[in-house]
Structures are given as structure tokens and as C-alpha cells.
Design a protein around this motif. Structure first.
Motif, PDB file in Angstrom:
ATOM      1  N   GLY A 138       0.801  -1.236   0.000  1.00  0.00           N
ATOM      2  CA  GLY A 138       0.000   0.000   0.000  1.00  0.00           C
ATOM      3  C   GLY A 138       0.830   1.281   0.000  1.00  0.00           C
ATOM      4  O   GLY A 138       0.307   2.352  -0.312  1.00  0.00           O
ATOM      5  N   THR A 166       0.878   3.874  -2.947  1.00  0.00           N
ATOM      6  CA  THR A 166      -0.239   4.788  -3.267  1.00  0.00           C
ATOM      7  C   THR A 166       0.015   6.207  -2.743  1.00  0.00           C
ATOM      8  O   THR A 166      -0.780   7.100  -2.997  1.00  0.00           O
ATOM      9  CB  THR A 166      -1.571   4.273  -2.672  1.00  0.00           C
ATOM     10  OG1 THR A 166      -1.446   4.238  -1.244  1.00  0.00           O
ATOM     11  CG2 THR A 166      -1.909   2.876  -3.172  1.00  0.00           C
ATOM     12  N   LYS A 217       6.327   6.191   7.052  1.00  0.00           N
ATOM     13  CA  LYS A 217       4.861   6.253   7.081  1.00  0.00           C
ATOM     14  C   LYS A 217       4.410   7.296   6.075  1.00  0.00           C
ATOM     15  O   LYS A 217       5.201   8.140   5.656  1.00  0.00           O
ATOM     16  CB  LYS A 217       4.348   6.558   8.487  1.00  0.00           C
ATOM     17  CG  LYS A 217       4.991   7.732   9.183  1.00  0.00           C
ATOM     18  CD  LYS A 217       4.449   7.915  10.592  1.00  0.00           C
ATOM     19  CE  LYS A 217       5.425   7.489  11.658  1.00  0.00           C
ATOM     20  NZ  LYS A 217       4.877   7.578  13.017  1.00  0.00           N
ATOM     21  N   ARG A 247       1.592  12.910   6.663  1.00  0.00           N
ATOM     22  CA  ARG A 247       0.305  13.069   7.378  1.00  0.00           C
ATOM     23  C   ARG A 247      -0.709  13.885   6.585  1.00  0.00           C
ATOM     24  O   ARG A 247      -1.910  13.750   6.767  1.00  0.00           O
ATOM     25  CB  ARG A 247       0.515  13.663   8.765  1.00  0.00           C
ATOM     26  CG  ARG A 247       0.817  15.143   8.791  1.00  0.00           C
ATOM     27  CD  ARG A 247       1.099  15.619  10.193  1.00  0.00           C
ATOM     28  NE  ARG A 247       2.300  14.984  10.711  1.00  0.00           N
ATOM     29  CZ  ARG A 247       2.398  14.498  11.942  1.00  0.00           C
ATOM     30  NH1 ARG A 247       1.394  14.544  12.767  1.00  0.00           N
ATOM     31  NH2 ARG A 247       3.528  13.961  12.351  1.00  0.00           N
ATOM     32  N   PHE A 270      -2.716  11.479   4.429  1.00  0.00           N
ATOM     33  CA  PHE A 270      -3.282  10.286   5.066  1.00  0.00           C
ATOM     34  C   PHE A 270      -4.558  10.606   5.828  1.00  0.00           C
ATOM     35  O   PHE A 270      -4.575  11.496   6.671  1.00  0.00           O
ATOM     36  CB  PHE A 270      -2.247   9.685   6.034  1.00  0.00           C
ATOM     37  CG  PHE A 270      -2.706   8.413   6.666  1.00  0.00           C
ATOM     38  CD1 PHE A 270      -2.681   7.229   5.959  1.00  0.00           C
ATOM     39  CD2 PHE A 270      -3.194   8.398   7.960  1.00  0.00           C
ATOM     40  CE1 PHE A 270      -3.117   6.040   6.521  1.00  0.00           C
ATOM     41  CE2 PHE A 270      -3.635   7.219   8.547  1.00  0.00           C
ATOM     42  CZ  PHE A 270      -3.599   6.039   7.824  1.00  0.00           C
ATOM     43  N   LYS A 271      -5.628   9.867   5.524  1.00  0.00           N
ATOM     44  CA  LYS A 271      -6.884   9.978   6.297  1.00  0.00           C
ATOM     45  C   LYS A 271      -6.983   8.740   7.160  1.00  0.00           C
ATOM     46  O   LYS A 271      -6.892   7.617   6.630  1.00  0.00           O
ATOM     47  CB  LYS A 271      -8.077   9.993   5.341  1.00  0.00           C
ATOM     48  CG  LYS A 271      -8.434  11.342   4.811  1.00  0.00           C
ATOM     49  CD  LYS A 271      -9.968  11.406   4.599  1.00  0.00           C
ATOM     50  CE  LYS A 271     -10.350  12.669   3.889  1.00  0.00           C
ATOM     51  NZ  LYS A 271     -10.520  12.473   2.450  1.00  0.00           N
ATOM     52  N   PRO A 272      -7.186   8.894   8.496  1.00  0.00           N
ATOM     53  CA  PRO A 272      -7.281   7.707   9.341  1.00  0.00           C
ATOM     54  C   PRO A 272      -8.341   6.740   8.824  1.00  0.00           C
ATOM     55  O   PRO A 272      -9.422   7.156   8.392  1.00  0.00           O
ATOM     56  CB  PRO A 272      -7.682   8.270  10.708  1.00  0.00           C
ATOM     57  CG  PRO A 272      -7.192   9.677  10.692  1.00  0.00           C
ATOM     58  CD  PRO A 272      -7.304  10.132   9.267  1.00  0.00           C
ATOM     59  N   ILE A 273      -8.009   5.475   8.833  1.00  0.00           N
ATOM     60  CA  ILE A 273      -8.921   4.433   8.354  1.00  0.00           C
ATOM     61  C   ILE A 273      -9.754   3.923   9.532  1.00  0.00           C
ATOM     62  O   ILE A 273     -10.932   3.615   9.398  1.00  0.00           O
ATOM     63  CB  ILE A 273      -8.111   3.296   7.709  1.00  0.00           C
ATOM     64  CG1 ILE A 273      -7.348   3.843   6.492  1.00  0.00           C
ATOM     65  CG2 ILE A 273      -9.015   2.126   7.311  1.00  0.00           C
ATOM     66  CD1 ILE A 273      -6.195   2.995   6.030  1.00  0.00           C
ATOM     67  N   ALA A 274      -9.153   3.863  10.713  1.00  0.00           N
ATOM     68  CA  ALA A 274      -9.857   3.407  11.919  1.00  0.00           C
ATOM     69  C   ALA A 274     -10.972   4.407  12.239  1.00  0.00           C
ATOM     70  O   ALA A 274     -10.824   5.615  11.985  1.00  0.00           O
ATOM     71  CB  ALA A 274      -8.871   3.322  13.081  1.00  0.00           C
ATOM     72  N   PRO A 275     -12.110   3.926  12.803  1.00  0.00           N
ATOM     73  CA  PRO A 275     -13.214   4.845  13.120  1.00  0.00           C
ATOM     74  C   PRO A 275     -12.783   5.902  14.136  1.00  0.00           C
ATOM     75  O   PRO A 275     -11.936   5.628  14.987  1.00  0.00           O
ATOM     76  CB  PRO A 275     -14.294   3.930  13.714  1.00  0.00           C
ATOM     77  CG  PRO A 275     -13.651   2.622  13.960  1.00  0.00           C
ATOM     78  CD  PRO A 275     -12.396   2.543  13.180  1.00  0.00           C
TER      79      PRO A 275
END
Ligand code: SAM
Length: 167
Positions: free
Chosen positions: A65, A68, A143, A146, A149-154
Motif C-alpha cells: 500500500g 499509493t 509512514k 500526514r 493520510f486519512k485515518p482508516i480506523a473509526p
């Protein structure tokens, strides 16, 4: 001090506490064109020379990943730095600044960070621009930038908190 480990006028050295092992593991090695601190850029640039980040096994599958993201944040261990100055004179002119107010490689824990542009990935090798470290510098982590990157976790409670905190 950053050139050759010398101490400059008005710089303050302390007796650094004995290192405690935080169980860091180097996950790779960075290959750059620079073998001398006298030539390495102070900060990398996104149109700078191509550098290679080599990821060691067993961490290569963790790159899934990564391709991307256009930009990555790289954390590396500035392994040839001294670690015992609290005041430093970047200009070598007798004027000093606190270690935590500058981005000198001389720090109690010599961690460097750079945002790099990802050009390509070949297996466990990433080719990037924007680094400023010596050839052979150990890699601590990478990583997504930032800003990309959009957090994937709720989301959770703290994500909605604003205003006063600890007073
Ligand atoms: N971009 C990073 C940051 O802001 O956290 C590092 C900035 S630091 C000013 C970059 C300088 O660290 C280089 O110009 C070089 O003098 C020094 N340096 C680079 N690689 C190093 C290494 N492996 N060990 C010690 N010093 C290093």
C-alpha cells in the motif's frame, strides 16, 4: 556542532545519562550519495538526488500500500552524531541555541525526519528524493505524509475534543 564532532565557542556539553534500551529495531538502511557530513545537505530537497531506502526482511511485506502515497515521512537514526550538547552554535559564531529549538543532528536521541517524494518501489527498495543523511544511515520507520493520510480506523472521543486541556 555538526561538522566533525567538535565543540564550539559557548556550546554546552553535559554528561549524558547512560542509554536505556528502548528496544528499537533498525528496519532498513538508507543509501545516499553522501559520505561526509561536510557535504550532506542540511535539509533534503524534493528535487535533490535520488536515494535508496533498503527495507530488511522480515519487514518487506509491510510495504503493501505504500506505493499509493506520493510523499512519505522517513525517520532515521543519525548514528554518527554526538548526543551530549544542550546549547549549540549552528553558526559557529559564539551565539548558541537550545538543542530543542533547532534541527541539529546532535540530540539526546539523534532521530532525523524528512518528508520525501516517492519515485518508485522495486521489491524491498524504495527510491526517493528529499533525504539529508549519510550513506548507510539506519532506518527507524516510514509512514505516509500526514497531509496525504486519512485515518482508516473509526474516529474516537478525542478526535472531537477542542479547547482547554491540561492547565
Ligand atoms: N531532516 C532531518 C531533521 O530535520 O530531523 C535531519 C536534519 S540534520 C540538520 C542533517 C544533517 O545531519 C546533515 O547535514 C549531516 O550533517 C548530519 N547527518 C546526516 N546523516 C548523519 C548520520 N548518519 N549521523 C550523524 N550525522 C548525520
Amino acid at each position: 556542532m555538526v561538522r566533525e564532532n567538535e565543540i564550539r565557542e559557548n556550546e554546552v556539553q553535559i554528561e549524558a545519562p547512560e542509554a536505556r534500551d528502548a528496544w528499537l529495531v533498525f528496519i532498513g538502511r538508507i543509501h545516499t550519495p553522501w559520505t561526509s557530513r561536510m557535504e550532506t545537505p542540511r535539509q533534503g530537497r524534493h528535487d535533490g538526488p535520488l536515494c535508496e531506502i533498503e527495507i530488511f526482511e522480515p519487514w518487506v511485506p509491510a510495504l503493501e500500500g505504500v506505493e499509493t502515497f506520493e510523499r512519505l515521512e522517513i525517520l532515521y537514526w543519525l548514528d554518527r552524531s554526538r548526543r551530549d550538547l544542550v546549547l549549540q552554535s549552528p553558526g559557529n559564531n559564539g551565539e548558541v541555541r537550545g538543542t530543542f529549538s533547532i534541527r541539529s543532528p546532535v540530540r539526546p536521541n539523534p532521530i532525523g525526519t524528512s518528508i520525501v517524494v516517492l519515485e518508485k518501489i522495486e521489491g524491498g527498495r524504495l527510491f526517493v528524493r528529499g533525504l539529508d543523511c549519510l550513506d548507510g544511515t539506519p532506518l527507524i520507520d516510514l509512514k505516509p505524509d500526514r497531509n496525504l493520510f486519512k485515518p482508516i480506523a473509526p474516529p474516537q472521543k478525542g478526535d472531537f475534543e477542542v479547547g482547554d486541556g491540561v492547565q
